[in-house]
Design a protein around this motif. Structure first.
Motif, PDB file in Angstrom:
ATOM      1  N   ASN A  20       0.858  -1.182   0.000  1.00 26.21           N
ATOM      2  CA  ASN A  20       0.000   0.000   0.000  1.00 26.21           C
ATOM      3  C   ASN A  20       0.896   1.234   0.000  1.00 26.21           C
ATOM      4  O   ASN A  20       1.752   1.386   0.877  1.00 26.21           O
ATOM      5  CB  ASN A  20      -0.911   0.012   1.224  1.00 26.21           C
ATOM      6  CG  ASN A  20      -1.878  -1.147   1.234  1.00 26.21           C
ATOM      7  OD1 ASN A  20      -2.425  -1.516   0.196  1.00 26.21           O
ATOM      8  ND2 ASN A  20      -2.091  -1.747   2.394  1.00 26.21           N
ATOM      9  N   VAL A  21       0.697   2.102  -0.970  1.00 31.06           N
ATOM     10  CA  VAL A  21       1.588   3.243  -1.164  1.00 31.06           C
ATOM     11  C   VAL A  21       0.774   4.531  -1.175  1.00 31.06           C
ATOM     12  O   VAL A  21      -0.281   4.605  -1.820  1.00 31.06           O
ATOM     13  CB  VAL A  21       2.376   3.114  -2.487  1.00 31.06           C
ATOM     14  CG1 VAL A  21       3.368   4.257  -2.629  1.00 31.06           C
ATOM     15  CG2 VAL A  21       3.093   1.774  -2.556  1.00 31.06           C
ATOM     16  N   VAL A  22       1.273   5.531  -0.459  1.00 32.04           N
ATOM     17  CA  VAL A  22       0.673   6.869  -0.472  1.00 32.04           C
ATOM     18  C   VAL A  22       1.694   7.818  -1.085  1.00 32.04           C
ATOM     19  O   VAL A  22       2.779   8.022  -0.527  1.00 32.04           O
ATOM     20  CB  VAL A  22       0.283   7.324   0.941  1.00 32.04           C
ATOM     21  CG1 VAL A  22      -0.333   8.723   0.889  1.00 32.04           C
ATOM     22  CG2 VAL A  22      -0.689   6.338   1.576  1.00 32.04           C
ATOM     23  N   ILE A  23       1.348   8.393  -2.239  1.00 32.92           N
ATOM     24  CA  ILE A  23       2.239   9.300  -2.957  1.00 32.92           C
ATOM     25  C   ILE A  23       1.602  10.677  -2.995  1.00 32.92           C
ATOM     26  O   ILE A  23       0.547  10.862  -3.614  1.00 32.92           O
ATOM     27  CB  ILE A  23       2.510   8.804  -4.390  1.00 32.92           C
ATOM     28  CG1 ILE A  23       3.051   7.372  -4.371  1.00 32.92           C
ATOM     29  CG2 ILE A  23       3.482   9.733  -5.105  1.00 32.92           C
ATOM     30  CD1 ILE A  23       3.165   6.762  -5.751  1.00 32.92           C
ATOM     31  N   ASP A  24       2.212  11.627  -2.320  1.00 35.11           N
ATOM     32  CA  ASP A  24       1.694  13.001  -2.282  1.00 35.11           C
ATOM     33  C   ASP A  24       0.217  13.031  -1.906  1.00 35.11           C
ATOM     34  O   ASP A  24      -0.589  13.765  -2.497  1.00 35.11           O
ATOM     35  CB  ASP A  24       1.907  13.686  -3.632  1.00 35.11           C
ATOM     36  CG  ASP A  24       3.377  13.857  -3.959  1.00 35.11           C
ATOM     37  OD1 ASP A  24       4.186  13.942  -3.015  1.00 35.11           O
ATOM     38  OD2 ASP A  24       3.723  13.889  -5.156  1.00 35.11           O
ATOM     39  N   GLY A  25      -0.172  12.197  -0.942  1.00 30.89           N
ATOM     40  CA  GLY A  25      -1.541  12.180  -0.449  1.00 30.89           C
ATOM     41  C   GLY A  25      -2.478  11.249  -1.184  1.00 30.89           C
ATOM     42  O   GLY A  25      -3.599  11.016  -0.724  1.00 30.89           O
ATOM     43  N   ALA A  26      -2.074  10.705  -2.324  1.00 32.67           N
ATOM     44  CA  ALA A  26      -2.918   9.789  -3.097  1.00 32.67           C
ATOM     45  C   ALA A  26      -2.496   8.353  -2.803  1.00 32.67           C
ATOM     46  O   ALA A  26      -1.318   8.007  -2.921  1.00 32.67           O
ATOM     47  CB  ALA A  26      -2.796  10.081  -4.588  1.00 32.67           C
ATOM     48  N   GLU A  27      -3.457   7.515  -2.433  1.00 34.22           N
ATOM     49  CA  GLU A  27      -3.156   6.136  -2.043  1.00 34.22           C
ATOM     50  C   GLU A  27      -3.408   5.175  -3.198  1.00 34.22           C
ATOM     51  O   GLU A  27      -4.387   5.303  -3.940  1.00 34.22           O
ATOM     52  CB  GLU A  27      -4.005   5.729  -0.839  1.00 34.22           C
ATOM     53  CG  GLU A  27      -3.648   4.368  -0.271  1.00 34.22           C
ATOM     54  CD  GLU A  27      -4.325   4.087   1.048  1.00 34.22           C
ATOM     55  OE1 GLU A  27      -4.126   2.977   1.594  1.00 34.22           O
ATOM     56  OE2 GLU A  27      -5.050   4.976   1.540  1.00 34.22           O
ATOM     57  N   THR A  28      -2.521   4.203  -3.342  1.00 39.28           N
ATOM     58  CA  THR A  28      -2.657   3.176  -4.364  1.00 39.28           C
ATOM     59  C   THR A  28      -2.000   1.899  -3.865  1.00 39.28           C
ATOM     60  O   THR A  28      -1.422   1.871  -2.776  1.00 39.28           O
ATOM     61  CB  THR A  28      -2.010   3.628  -5.695  1.00 39.28           C
ATOM     62  OG1 THR A  28      -2.267   2.645  -6.696  1.00 39.28           O
ATOM     63  CG2 THR A  28      -0.517   3.802  -5.531  1.00 39.28           C
ATOM     64  N   THR A  29      -2.090   0.844  -4.648  1.00 40.28           N
ATOM     65  CA  THR A  29      -1.451  -0.429  -4.311  1.00 40.28           C
ATOM     66  C   THR A  29      -0.625  -0.907  -5.496  1.00 40.28           C
ATOM     67  O   THR A  29      -0.921  -0.581  -6.651  1.00 40.28           O
ATOM     68  CB  THR A  29      -2.494  -1.503  -3.953  1.00 40.28           C
ATOM     69  OG1 THR A  29      -3.356  -1.720  -5.078  1.00 40.28           O
ATOM     70  CG2 THR A  29      -3.312  -1.086  -2.748  1.00 40.28           C
ATOM     71  N   ILE A  30       0.405  -1.691  -5.189  1.00 41.95           N
ATOM     72  CA  ILE A  30       1.247  -2.253  -6.242  1.00 41.95           C
ATOM     73  C   ILE A  30       1.795  -3.592  -5.762  1.00 41.95           C
ATOM     74  O   ILE A  30       2.207  -3.727  -4.608  1.00 41.95           O
ATOM     75  CB  ILE A  30       2.397  -1.289  -6.615  1.00 41.95           C
ATOM     76  CG1 ILE A  30       3.239  -1.872  -7.753  1.00 41.95           C
ATOM     77  CG2 ILE A  30       3.247  -0.946  -5.412  1.00 41.95           C
ATOM     78  CD1 ILE A  30       4.281  -0.901  -8.293  1.00 41.95           C
TER      79      ILE A  30
END
Length: 238
Positions: A20-30
């Motif tokens: 689970n990754v949060v990049i500049d406030g936007a969360e996504t998964t990889i």
């Protein structure tokens, strides 16, 4: 016929490391492939191994105990991961990891880790709740609740509630409530309420009335009902 137990089969969850990754406030998964965002990349180089490069603000969580490698990021954080490494990042933070390695970062904040190694922090390095800690060449070191600690070549070092502690070639050090303490070639060290102290060379101020012995001889510090005043002393070994 052959009976197959469904519980004996490897589950997809056991082999699928999803981060689970949060990049500049936007969360996504990889969990596989490459993700490009804001001039940086996230790459799953092998199952359970994630590389993060050149992101300004990134937080990685989970991964099923997978490993995460950060390089040239701004703020980089890892939570509940396996092995985590940082190289040439600005501010880094870890909360829960098996192994942590930090190299040439501006500052580091680590909590609840197994083995921690930090080298060449331009700012402050804070480590609380680690097993084995090796920290060197940092401007400031703040250490607490660690089992086995070695600090070297720091401008300012503070340690509290540690088990075994070694401090070498630091300009100043404040040590309190640790088990076995070793001081080697420090400019000014304050030691209080520790189990035993060994001093090789340097200036040591001790709250207890007993003085450390010259060389690497060990002396147990007796606990008194009323602590005595600090007694400055300088130990020089031949």
């Amino acid at each position: 016929m052959v009976a197959v137990d469904p519980e004996a089969l490897p589950s997809a969850k056991a082999v699928n490391h999803q981060f689970n990754v949060v990049i500049d406030g936007a969360e996504t998964t990889i969990h596989e492939g490459v993700l490009r965002c804001n001039g940086g990349t996230l790459t799953v180089v092998s199952p359970g191994v994630l590389e993060v490069n050149r992101l300004q603000h990134v937080v990685v969580r989970g991964g099923g105990g997978g490993d995460v490698r950060f390089a040239r990021c701004g703020f980089a954080a890892a939570e509940a991961c396996g092995a985590v490494s940082f190289h040439r990042c600005d501010a880094v933070r870890v909360d829960g990891a098996g192994e942590v390695a930090v190299r040439r970062c501006r500052s580091a904040d680590v909590e609840r880790a197994g083995t921690v190694s930090i080298r060449r922090c331009k700012g402050a390095a804070r480590v609380h709740g680690a097993g084995e800690l090796r920290l060197g060449r940092c401007r400031e070191a703040d250490v607490g609740n660690c089992s086995d600690v070695a600090l070297g070549r720091c401008r300012e070092a503070r340690a509290d509630w540690c088990g075994s502690l070694g401090v070498a070639r630091c300009r100043s050090a404040d040590v309190s409530r640790c088990g076995a303490v070793r001081v080697d070639r420090c400019g000014d060290a304050n030691v209080s309420s520790c189990g035993s102290v060994m001093v090789r060379r340097g200036k040591v101020n001790m709250v207890e009335a007993h003085q450390p012995l010259q060389g690497w001889q060990e002396q147990a510090l007796c606990q008194k009902a009323e602590p005595a005043d600090a007694v400055p002393m300088e130990i020089m070994s031949k």
